[in-house]
Every structure is written in C-alpha cells, then in structure tokens.
Design a protein around this motif. Structure first.
Motif, PDB file in Angstrom:
ATOM      1  N   TRP A   1       2.290   4.882  12.468  1.00  0.00           N
ATOM      2  CA  TRP A   1       2.513   6.099  11.682  1.00  0.00           C
ATOM      3  C   TRP A   1       1.828   7.309  12.316  1.00  0.00           C
ATOM      4  CZ3 TRP A   1       6.147   6.902   8.178  1.00  0.00           C
ATOM      5  CH2 TRP A   1       6.696   5.814   7.515  1.00  0.00           C
ATOM      6  N   TRP A   2       0.890   7.060  13.205  1.00  0.00           N
ATOM      7  CA  TRP A   2       0.226   8.171  13.902  1.00  0.00           C
ATOM      8  C   TRP A   2       1.257   9.009  14.659  1.00  0.00           C
ATOM      9  CZ3 TRP A   2       0.196   9.176  19.183  1.00  0.00           C
ATOM     10  CH2 TRP A   2      -0.622  10.236  19.590  1.00  0.00           C
ATOM     11  N   LEU A   3       2.217   8.300  15.289  1.00  0.00           N
ATOM     12  CA  LEU A   3       3.264   8.969  16.057  1.00  0.00           C
ATOM     13  C   LEU A   3       4.113   9.838  15.127  1.00  0.00           C
ATOM     14  CD1 LEU A   3       4.163   8.921  19.013  1.00  0.00           C
ATOM     15  CD2 LEU A   3       5.869   7.223  18.377  1.00  0.00           C
ATOM     16  N   VAL A   4       4.472   9.265  13.979  1.00  0.00           N
ATOM     17  CA  VAL A   4       5.287  10.008  13.007  1.00  0.00           C
ATOM     18  C   VAL A   4       4.516  11.245  12.541  1.00  0.00           C
ATOM     19  CG1 VAL A   4       6.412   9.889  10.742  1.00  0.00           C
ATOM     20  CG2 VAL A   4       6.425   7.889  12.246  1.00  0.00           C
ATOM     21  N   ALA A   5       3.238  11.052  12.251  1.00  0.00           N
ATOM     22  CA  ALA A   5       2.411  12.176  11.776  1.00  0.00           C
ATOM     23  C   ALA A   5       2.326  13.266  12.837  1.00  0.00           C
ATOM     24  CB  ALA A   5       1.021  11.677  11.418  1.00  0.00           C
ATOM     25  N   THR A   6       2.199  12.840  14.089  1.00  0.00           N
ATOM     26  CA  THR A   6       2.085  13.817  15.181  1.00  0.00           C
ATOM     27  C   THR A   6       3.369  14.634  15.288  1.00  0.00           C
ATOM     28  OG1 THR A   6       0.630  12.277  16.310  1.00  0.00           O
ATOM     29  CG2 THR A   6       1.536  14.052  17.644  1.00  0.00           C
ATOM     30  N   VAL A   7       4.507  13.935  15.163  1.00  0.00           N
ATOM     31  CA  VAL A   7       5.799  14.647  15.225  1.00  0.00           C
ATOM     32  C   VAL A   7       5.924  15.582  14.019  1.00  0.00           C
ATOM     33  CG1 VAL A   7       8.311  14.343  15.113  1.00  0.00           C
ATOM     34  CG2 VAL A   7       6.936  12.824  16.553  1.00  0.00           C
ATOM     35  N   ILE A   8       5.619  15.052  12.839  1.00  0.00           N
ATOM     36  CA  ILE A   8       5.746  15.850  11.605  1.00  0.00           C
ATOM     37  C   ILE A   8       4.900  17.128  11.695  1.00  0.00           C
ATOM     38  CG2 ILE A   8       5.064  15.888   9.161  1.00  0.00           C
ATOM     39  CD1 ILE A   8       6.076  13.043   8.914  1.00  0.00           C
ATOM     40  N   LYS A   9       3.674  16.957  12.221  1.00  0.00           N
ATOM     41  CA  LYS A   9       2.767  18.121  12.295  1.00  0.00           C
ATOM     42  C   LYS A   9       3.246  19.155  13.318  1.00  0.00           C
ATOM     43  CE  LYS A   9      -1.056  15.648  12.442  1.00  0.00           C
ATOM     44  NZ  LYS A   9      -2.438  15.230  12.545  1.00  0.00           N
ATOM     45  N   SER A  10       4.043  18.683  14.296  1.00  0.00           N
ATOM     46  CA  SER A  10       4.462  19.614  15.349  1.00  0.00           C
ATOM     47  C   SER A  10       5.751  20.366  14.987  1.00  0.00           C
ATOM     48  CB  SER A  10       4.652  18.851  16.665  1.00  0.00           C
ATOM     49  OG  SER A  10       5.799  18.036  16.544  1.00  0.00           O
ATOM     50  N   ILE A  11       6.393  19.988  13.891  1.00  0.00           N
ATOM     51  CA  ILE A  11       7.636  20.672  13.508  1.00  0.00           C
ATOM     52  C   ILE A  11       7.296  22.098  13.044  1.00  0.00           C
ATOM     53  CG2 ILE A  11       9.608  20.662  11.901  1.00  0.00           C
ATOM     54  CD1 ILE A  11       9.338  17.587  11.796  1.00  0.00           C
ATOM     55  N   PRO A  12       7.919  23.089  13.634  1.00  0.00           N
ATOM     56  CA  PRO A  12       7.620  24.470  13.225  1.00  0.00           C
ATOM     57  C   PRO A  12       7.940  24.700  11.743  1.00  0.00           C
ATOM     58  CG  PRO A  12       9.031  24.427  15.177  1.00  0.00           C
ATOM     59  CD  PRO A  12       8.909  23.015  14.698  1.00  0.00           C
ATOM     60  N   ARG A  13       7.190  25.601  11.129  1.00  0.00           N
ATOM     61  CA  ARG A  13       7.336  25.819   9.682  1.00  0.00           C
ATOM     62  C   ARG A  13       8.757  26.180   9.277  1.00  0.00           C
ATOM     63  NH1 ARG A  13       2.064  28.901   9.627  1.00  0.00           N
ATOM     64  NH2 ARG A  13       0.574  27.250   9.266  1.00  0.00           N
ATOM     65  N   PHE A  14       9.408  27.034  10.093  1.00  0.00           N
ATOM     66  CA  PHE A  14      10.759  27.483   9.706  1.00  0.00           C
ATOM     67  C   PHE A  14      11.752  26.311   9.695  1.00  0.00           C
ATOM     68  CE2 PHE A  14      11.176  27.670  14.290  1.00  0.00           C
ATOM     69  CZ  PHE A  14      12.521  27.398  14.544  1.00  0.00           C
ATOM     70  N   LEU A  15      11.494  25.283  10.527  1.00  0.00           N
ATOM     71  CA  LEU A  15      12.370  24.102  10.542  1.00  0.00           C
ATOM     72  C   LEU A  15      11.990  23.132   9.419  1.00  0.00           C
ATOM     73  CD1 LEU A  15      12.904  22.862  14.223  1.00  0.00           C
ATOM     74  CD2 LEU A  15      14.629  23.596  12.571  1.00  0.00           C
ATOM     75  N   PHE A  16      10.680  22.961   9.232  1.00  0.00           N
ATOM     76  CA  PHE A  16      10.192  22.020   8.203  1.00  0.00           C
ATOM     77  C   PHE A  16      10.700  22.428   6.811  1.00  0.00           C
ATOM     78  CE2 PHE A  16       7.025  19.653   5.701  1.00  0.00           C
ATOM     79  CZ  PHE A  16       7.114  18.429   6.351  1.00  0.00           C
ATOM     80  N   LYS A  17      10.811  23.746   6.635  1.00  0.00           N
ATOM     81  CA  LYS A  17      11.303  24.307   5.370  1.00  0.00           C
ATOM     82  C   LYS A  17      12.711  23.808   5.044  1.00  0.00           C
ATOM     83  CE  LYS A  17      10.206  28.777   4.884  1.00  0.00           C
ATOM     84  NZ  LYS A  17      10.430  30.228   5.076  1.00  0.00           N
ATOM     85  N   LYS A  18      13.494  23.561   6.092  1.00  0.00           N
ATOM     86  CA  LYS A  18      14.890  23.148   5.889  1.00  0.00           C
ATOM     87  C   LYS A  18      15.032  21.641   5.662  1.00  0.00           C
ATOM     88  CE  LYS A  18      16.755  26.792   8.912  1.00  0.00           C
ATOM     89  NZ  LYS A  18      16.664  27.828   7.910  1.00  0.00           N
TER      90      LYS A  18
END
Ligand SMILES: NC(=O)c1ccc[n+]([C@@H]2O[C@H](COP(=O)([O-])OP(=O)(O)OC[C@H]3O[C@@H](n4cnc5c(N)ncnc54)[C@H](OP(=O)(O)O)[C@@H]3O)[C@@H](O)[C@H]2O)c1
Length: 272
Positions: A252-269
């Motif tokens: 899950w560390w890998l997933v967390a790292t990817v999730i944290k790197s998603i820019p805010r404008f994309l994460f919002k969608k």
C-alpha cells in the motif's frame, strides 16, 4: 533508568516473541479490542505470553475474547483482563489507564485502534456524526496516547502503536471526517514520536489498506483484502522492527505514494 536500546540487547534470539527493541516486560493495553484487528492483536499477544488489557465498549464481545484467550495453550503464560470503556469519555482515561497499569503490574505497549467509519452520503453534512468520529478516532487516540506518553516518558521505555489508515493520506469525497481524523492521528503520532524518541520510547504509526472486519463488511470486493489476523501479524512485525510508519500490507506504500503525487486539480475529479 534503563533505556529501550539497552534493554533490547538482553532480548536473546529464540526468546519467545518479546518486542525486539522494546523492554522485555510483556504488558500491553489494546484499545478497540472487542472486534476486528484489535481482537486479533489481543489473541496474538496473549498467545505470545503477554499480559493484555483489552478495552472497548461491548463487554459481551470482550468476554468472548477472554474465553478464546483462555483456550490458548497454557504454556505461553499469557493472560487477559477486559475493561468496558467508551473512549468518548476522555476524562475517564487517566483513571482507567492507571487502574489497568496497576492490574498488569506496569505497561510496556499501548495499541490504539478504536475507530468508527459511518456511511456518509455525498450530500450529507451531519455534524453530530462527524464529531462522533472525531471523538472516537482522534480525541480518543490523543487521550490514550497522552496517558501512555506520560508513563513512558517517566519510566523511559515503552511503545505506542497507533492504527491509522491509508485513508489519511488525502482528503477524499467519500468520508471527509474519517480521512481528517486519520490525518490528524498521523501528525499527532509523529509529534509524540519526535518528543519521546529522546527518552528511548517508540511510536509506530500503522496504515492498513483493506482488512476484512465489521468496518469493511458490505463494502463489496476490495483490493488486496486481508484478514484481521494477518493485519495483526503484520502490525506486530512493524512494531518489533520499530518502524516509524508502516503500510499493512507494505505494498500500500506504493499506492499511497501515487495517491499523494496526484495533482490537486486531478484528484478533485477522481471519484474516490
Ligand atoms: N478494516 C479496514 O479495512 C481498516 C483499514 C484501515 C484502517 N483501519 C483501522 O483499523 C482499526 C480497527 O478497525 P477494524 O477494521 O478492526 O474495525 P472494527 O472491527 O469495527 O473495530 C473497531 C474497534 O473500535 C472500537 N470502538 C469503536 N468505538 C469505540 C468507542 N467509542 N469506545 C471504545 N472503543 C470503540 C470497537 O469496539 P466497541 O464497538 O465494542 O466499542 C472495536 O473494537 C481502526 O482504527 C480503523 O480505522 C481499518
């Protein structure tokens, strides 16, 4: 006074599952112990010879847990005491902690895993529901964490394990306050770790992915779902390794790292 590292040298290879790096005393308090990961942790610890105080609200489930522990092989020498307590009653925590510490003859390990995660609709803003999550997941952790920290700082040994969640990594649409309580827990535990490391006390933040417990029941097919017992096993491995932070399972560390790197404008969608 003896430091944790000094004591750890006395833990001999082959010695029954003592916490490497933690003191040899095997006295633990597990908060949120009546079901799921907490109950599995209690069973594992008692099986390994620890004296454990199991804390939660549902007394009947705690009694069942005590009966299961009584059936474990006697050779381990482990034991259990149970205490019905609602973590929302934060003012009671110092008294309950002291009473349990007296009953156990001391405390070497505190695990805080009590939490709730009610279903929240996308258009729901229910402050009562939200404040209840805040009281159980975060304020409860602070009350028990403070009680543990006070004792551990004075005795200069001990370990606090907080069961947080990968959900605390970002603010998602699904349950804003559950995410916020876990993020708050992460910061609180990091601060305690930084404070207490000066006196040899360790604080470990655990971030599980999906675990098959009451909390995830009815949520459908979940990615990398593991059993509560497997989660408990991995949590104890992380604690013994004195990990600062550990995803459970580690991938899950890998997933967390990817999730944290998603820019805010994309994460919002994203619909997560
Ligand atoms: N399951 C997952 O996929 C998952 C993923 C990431 C993180 N986690 C975390 O893992 C921890 C354990 O959860 P679980 O999955 O094992 O769920 P669970 O089976 O629902 O366990 C939650 C525990 O918290 C206790 N609790 C809840 N409210 C309480 C209160 N007011 N006072 C005292 N105890 C209270 C419950 O006992 P009573 O109801 O008897 O009080 C129960 O023992 C939680 O911190 C959760 O956030 C779980």
């Amino acid at each position: 006074m003896t430091s944790v590292s000094a004591i750890s040298e006395r833990v001999r290879p082959g010695e029954p599952a003592a916490f490497r790096g933690a003191p040899p005393g095997k006295r633990a308090i597990v908060v949120g112990a009546s079901s799921g990961i907490g109950a599995a942790l209690v069973e594992r610890l008692v099986g390994e010879g620890w004296q454990v105080a199991a804390v939660a609200r549902r007394a009947e489930l705690l009694a069942q847990l005590a009966r299961r522990c009584a059936e474990l092989p006697r050779a381990s020498g482990g034991g259990i005491v149970v205490r019905a307590h609602d973590v929302v009653d934060a003012h009671e925590v110092p008294g309950v902690f002291e009473a349990l510490a007296r009953e156990l003859g001391g405390v070497d390990l505190v695990i805080y895993g009590a939490a709730i995660m009610p279903k929240i609709a996308r258009d729901e803003y229910d402050t009562t529901k939200d404040l209840e999550q805040l009281a159980v997941n975060l304020a409860g952790c602070i009350a028990w964490g403070n009680a543990a920290a006070r004792l551990f700082q004075t005795q200069r040994h001990g370990m606090l394990v907080g069961i947080s969640s990968i959900a605390g990594e970002r603010g998602r649409k699904g349950n804003p306050v559950y995410n916020a309580t876990k993020a708050g827990m992460n910061t609180y535990l990091e601060a305690l770790r930084n404070r207490l490391s000066e006196c040899g006390v360790h604080v470990c933040t655990v971030k599980p992915g999906f675990v098959a417990t009451d909390m995830t029941a009815g949520m459908g097919k979940l990615l990398w779902l593991i059993s509560a017992d497997e989660a408990a096993r991995q949590i104890l491995v992380a604690a013994r390794a004195r990990a600062n932070e550990r995803f459970v399972p580690r991938r899950w560390w890998l997933v967390a790292t990817v999730i944290k790197s998603i820019p805010r404008f994309l994460f919002k969608k994203l619909n997560v």
